[in-house]
Design an enzyme around this catalytic site. Structure first.
Site, PDB file in Angstrom:
ATOM      1  N   ALA A 135       0.805  -1.238   0.035  1.00 51.59           N
ATOM      2  CA  ALA A 135       0.052   0.079  -0.104  1.00 51.59           C
ATOM      3  C   ALA A 135       1.036   1.252   0.173  1.00 51.59           C
ATOM      4  CB  ALA A 135      -1.088  -0.004   1.114  1.00 51.59           C
ATOM      5  N   HIS A 136       0.032   2.456  -0.049  1.00 56.17           N
ATOM      6  CA  HIS A 136       0.915   3.734  -0.171  1.00 56.17           C
ATOM      7  C   HIS A 136       1.929   3.970   1.038  1.00 56.17           C
ATOM      8  CE1 HIS A 136      -2.716   6.115   0.927  1.00 56.17           C
ATOM      9  NE2 HIS A 136      -2.660   5.348   1.736  1.00 56.17           N
ATOM     10  N   ASN A 137       3.004   4.438   0.881  1.00 51.27           N
ATOM     11  CA  ASN A 137       4.032   4.977   1.872  1.00 51.27           C
ATOM     12  C   ASN A 137       4.902   3.909   2.646  1.00 51.27           C
ATOM     13  OD1 ASN A 137       2.229   7.312   1.250  1.00 51.27           O
ATOM     14  ND2 ASN A 137       1.189   7.133   3.024  1.00 51.27           N
TER      15      ASN A 137
END
Lengths: 341, 341, 341
Positions: free
Chosen positions: A237-239
């Site tokens: 997922a993001h980050n």
């Protein structure tokens, strides 16, 4: 590409016991090997197969006395030697430099002359494709994406705008790198999309399995460090940041803003919740659910293995009645104390 | 697209404390922000960062007295304001109307003049593509599918025959909408395929993540209502209905013929068995297994978080010996009673 | 393709009770059926709907006396009869033989004249495409792959070099068959890729769902036997064998070198660890974790269904305190014994 056992031994820094000039042309399991094939032994349980195998040679860690008829190649790390020997016996198809007539390469992109761009590949403006890169049919490279030297991109891959992929990476079919992270702000009328303005940075020697998705960062970047190996159908997922040389098995998932350390192993379908830190050298076994940060190296698990459904239902029934059992034990303790007094 | 803080404040209906005409050109985290950047504070835990951030402005819910040096934009809903401001600072690339020369558009389809159809896109007969739609390279739109106005379809997407997608949707790479549901009738010679004669109806403002699959209905249609957000690698089986504004995180799955209400949240990898009804406003936490209908709003969970493997094995051992423990407690109770009598 | 009830009855070997020459043009649920539609009853719970349905006919296992107004088609296996009738009423679109002008077919491949090759399909050298095969747009068939007669390959599929697919298979969008298995040897500098020199052999009448990945074998082949049905997003790792007519639901996963027997059913998201053997006729319920071989036919489960989060947390708390409870019971037993003596 066939080779003598002797040459293979030189290549992996091993020692031959037996006939050094036997020709080896392929690999096989101990059980099914035929003349001309090499096999390997890593599990001592299978040692007895050395006497019965028809392999022309076997890679072993120590010379096995009672298997004199089979040629043995003794090395420190048989698994790694097997990998290196297989790479020699089965050389990768040479890539054919050039851009297929049916590729769509934007004139404002840079494609190295030594790269191979397959039919129907899309390369958008500003993209940079390094030396010896091979992009197979029907893959998409978005604007300003960078693909490092000698990376292979298999068919039907989507690499979105601005993503940076390192050198010697392998991206398997239907992988998606750099699509938007899942970010929405709640307001009374429904969810409001939060533009995802970071990108994805993938280091060198990374593998990204078939159908694996790595989302671009919300504000900063999602980072996959050098040497990370991602199996199929993984969700990053993001980050998220995945540390150097960590290996994630099929279907593992790391939720937003979590960090996985170096040299970690996540088993198949293991799930890491969001905003956690997983230390270096952590193993998480398959299908485990991680909801807290892990600060110490070591192995972590959850999930109870399957039993016959009837047995399992009884287990679950008792699990749900535990509260009652705790109370009954408390009552027993009280009564015993009363009787004692 | 840079803007003054004042204009941004007007756009989100907020109030500026500090220098209203400071220029803002991008977003950043509180920690990493530089001059010209705006950040946001939603978690009071990070309040102290307001004194140290280099951001030119911070979006907050209440004016923070002891952070006078930083410009503050006070709004009711900082997360939503951040989303709106990011949309302004990072405008989406304008789509270029027109059909790429390398697209394959059937002459019996309708493509609005304002739509952008990328290279190698396939649009089959009877398909209808609305105003301002953008279909990126290598995507497939089957016969008689409809794509509503201003919807974006990213690369390598498959939208099968007869599927209807609403307005302002975003379909991410490798998503598959409208492939056959998994329906087979058993007979002695093996499984017999049941043709799936329904389709998929997707409402307005829906997002479908990378690699997410929505199967067409067996008899009637699979339905995704307005405002639903589906993250990556989700499985929506045939005949499912997902209610308005529900949000499903990565890898969640809803089995055949189940209904999920409005405003639900399914955590990552949560699984809903078949033929269930999940009420409105239900939260299911990550990796939970739902095997019964849920009739009341609220939060539901299963799955036990990971522990060190050694500890976990002890837990499992005890769990399996629970039957014996119940018996031992019953025996204790009996003996105590006997002693009492 | 409309038909009289009589003709449908002949086709499925059933007996009509009621008007034999009524025209049937489509299928519907009992609840929503209109004139001209046929429905089916498999679950006795819904028997009362026979009196209220507007269907022109219903497929049943036994004639239902108290529902005289509805025409009934009595068959041994209503579900299978429904499948066969649906196949007649909704005939598959005839495939159009020929190679689309925008396909890339290597001159050293063999494509049968009766096959249909869509736009942007890639067929590499040495590939063999059988009679009546249909390969839809944007799919990739690697060198020396074989596709058996009458198999359908949907869009955006990747079938890698040397893979062999049997007859009458259906491969759904974004499936990946024959990408490298996940094999790496550890050495101090990081992971070393082990070339995967096996391939994938898929039998006849197999279905491979959207986004499903079947990896090629490390040394020998990954094998999917005849009649296997794989739902969406399944992961079949290298060296796995799935036995004849087994059916795997969405997101199930089988880890490397495991064998699943014939006629097995794996529920959604069920996970089989590596190097296991699962006997014939085994059912594994959804989301179960299998870590040991299963030698006996039967149903197996793990995973505890979700409860309200508050209740669940109490359950987990008690589960973790089980060790203490075991000790307390042991102490009770000891005290009772002391009091007794």
């Amino acid at each position: 590409m066939a080779s003598t056992l002797e040459k293979l031994a030189e290549h992996v820094g091993g020692k031959v016991f037996g006939t050094a000039n036997v020709m080896i042309d392929s690999v096989a399991t101990l059980t099914n090997a035929k003349q001309g094939q090499i096999s390997f032994l890593t599990n001592p349980l299978y040692r007895s197969q050395l006497s019965t195998t028809n392999a022309s040679a076997v890679i072993v860690e120590e010379f096995v006395q009672d298997a004199e008829k089979v040629n043995q190649l003794v090395v420190k790390n048989p698994h790694a030697a097997y990998a290196k020997i297989t790479q020699i016996l089965y050389p990768q198809q040479a890539i054919q430099a050039g851009i297929d007539a049916k590729a769509c390469v934007d004139k404002h992109s840079q494609v190295d002359k030594s790269a191979s761009i397959g039919p129907n590949v899309i390369i958008e403006e500003g993209a940079v494709i390094g030396q010896g890169v091979c992009i197979k049919a029907n893959s998409f490279i978005g604007r300003n994406a960078h693909i490092g030297d000698n990376t292979i991109v298999y068919p039907n891959v989507s690499i979105m705008h601005g993503v940076r992929i390192g050198q010697r990476c392998i991206i398997y079919p239907s992988a998606v790198i750099g699509a938007d992270g899942f970010g929405h702000a709640y307001q009374e009328t429904g969810w409001l999309k939060i533009p995802q303005v970071g990108t994805v940075i993938v280091g060198d020697d990374v593998e990204v399995g078939s159908g694996t998705c790595i989302d671009r960062g919300a504000i900063e970047d999602t980072i996959i460090e050098d040497g990370v190996k991602l199996d199929n159908q993984i969700q990053i997922a993001h980050n998220v940041r995945i540390g150097r040389n960590s290996l994630l098995a099929g279907g593992a998932g790391v939720s937003g803003s979590s960090t996985v350390g170096e040299n970690c192993l996540l088993g198949g379908r293991a799930g890491i919740a969001g905003h956690l830190n997983i230390a270096d050298n952590v193993v998480v076994t398959g299908m485990s659910l991680v909801t807290k940060s892990i600060e110490q190296a070591g192995s972590y698990s959850s999930g109870i293995p399957a039993e016959p459904t009837r047995t399992w239902r009884r287990y679950v029934g008792r699990f749900k009645r535990l509260e009652g059992l705790f109370k009954r034990v408390t009552e027993c303790e009280k009564l015993i104390k009363e009787q004692k007094d």
